[in-house]
Design a protein around this motif. Structure first.
Motif: not given
Length: 184
Positions: A133, A135, A138, A140, A143-144, A162, A164, A169, A171-172
Motif C-alpha cells: 500500500y 499513500s 497514511s 492504511y 484500507a485494512k 500489516l 509498516k 504509514g 508504505q505498508v
C-alpha cells in the motif's frame, strides 16, 4: 479528497458519537469549507485530518481506530451503491488483487480526480495475497477495514497482517490469508 468520503464520515460521527460531538469537531477544526460538503465535491485532505484529530481528542480513540471504524462503515456504502462490482469476482482475494487494475479504474470513472492509494501485488495464490500500500495520506487502517469487510461480504474468514515499511504509514505491506471455516 472526494466529498463522499467527508459526507459519509460526518454521518458516521453523528450516528456513533452524536450530533453534539459532530458539531464540536466541525466547529473546532478550522475548516476552510466550514464543514459543509457535497458528495461530488472535492476538498483538501487536511480537513479530514483535522476532523479525525478532533474526534480522537473528543472520544479518546486513536486516529487509527477511528479510521478502521470508518472503513468498516464506508464499506457498507460501497456495497450498497456499487453492488455490481462485487458480482464480478468469485472471492475476496481475487477482488483485493484487482484493486489497482480494475476497481480504482472504475472509481476514477465515477469520481474524476479521486486521489486514491496505490496497491501493488507482490505475491498471490489461492489462499494468500501479499500487497504493498502506498499513500501520502497514511490511511492504511481504513484500507485494512475495507479488506476485512471484503472477506465478510464473501462470507470468508481471513487473517490480515500489516507491516509498516515506512514509520509514517505511507508504505505498508499487507499479508492477507484466507482462513478455513471453523468446523462446528
Amino acid at each position: 479528497m472526494k466529498g463522499i468520503v467527508f459526507t459519509e464520515f460526518l454521518e458516521m460521527v453523528e450516528q456513533e458519537f452524536g450530533l453534539e460531538v459532530l458539531d464540536q469537531i466541525i466547529n473546532e477544526s478550522d475548516l476552510s469549507s466550514g464543514g459543509v460538503y457535497t458528495a461530488v465535491g472535492t476538498y483538501d485532505f487536511i480537513e479530514m485530518q483535522r476532523l479525525i484529530v478532533k474526534l480522537s481528542e473528543k472520544t479518546g480513540l486513536s486516529a487509527n481506530d477511528l479510521l478502521y471504524a470508518y472503513g468498516k462503515t464506508f464499506f457498507a456504502v460501497l456495497e450498497k451503491n456499487h453492488a455490481n462490482i462485487f458480482s464480478l469476482y468469485d472471492g475476496p482475494l481475487e477482488m483485493l488483487a484487482s484493486i489497482e487494475n480494475h476497481i480504482h479504474v472504475e472509481v476514477r470513472k465515477l469520481y474524476p480526480g479521486a486521489e486514491l492509494p496505490t496497491f501493488r501485488v507482490i505475491q498471490q495464490d489461492d489462499n494468500f495475497l501479499e500487497m504493498m500500500y502506498y499513500s501520502d495520506r497514511s490511511m492504511y487502517m481504513f484500507a485494512k477495514a475495507l479488506m476485512v469487510q471484503t472477506f465478510d461480504h464473501f462470507l470468508e474468514n481471513s487473517r490480515i497482517e500489516l507491516e509498516k515499511v515506512q514509520d509514517d504509514g505511507t508504505q505498508v505491506r499487507f499479508r492477507i490469508y484466507k482462513e478455513p471455516h471453523a468446523v462446528n
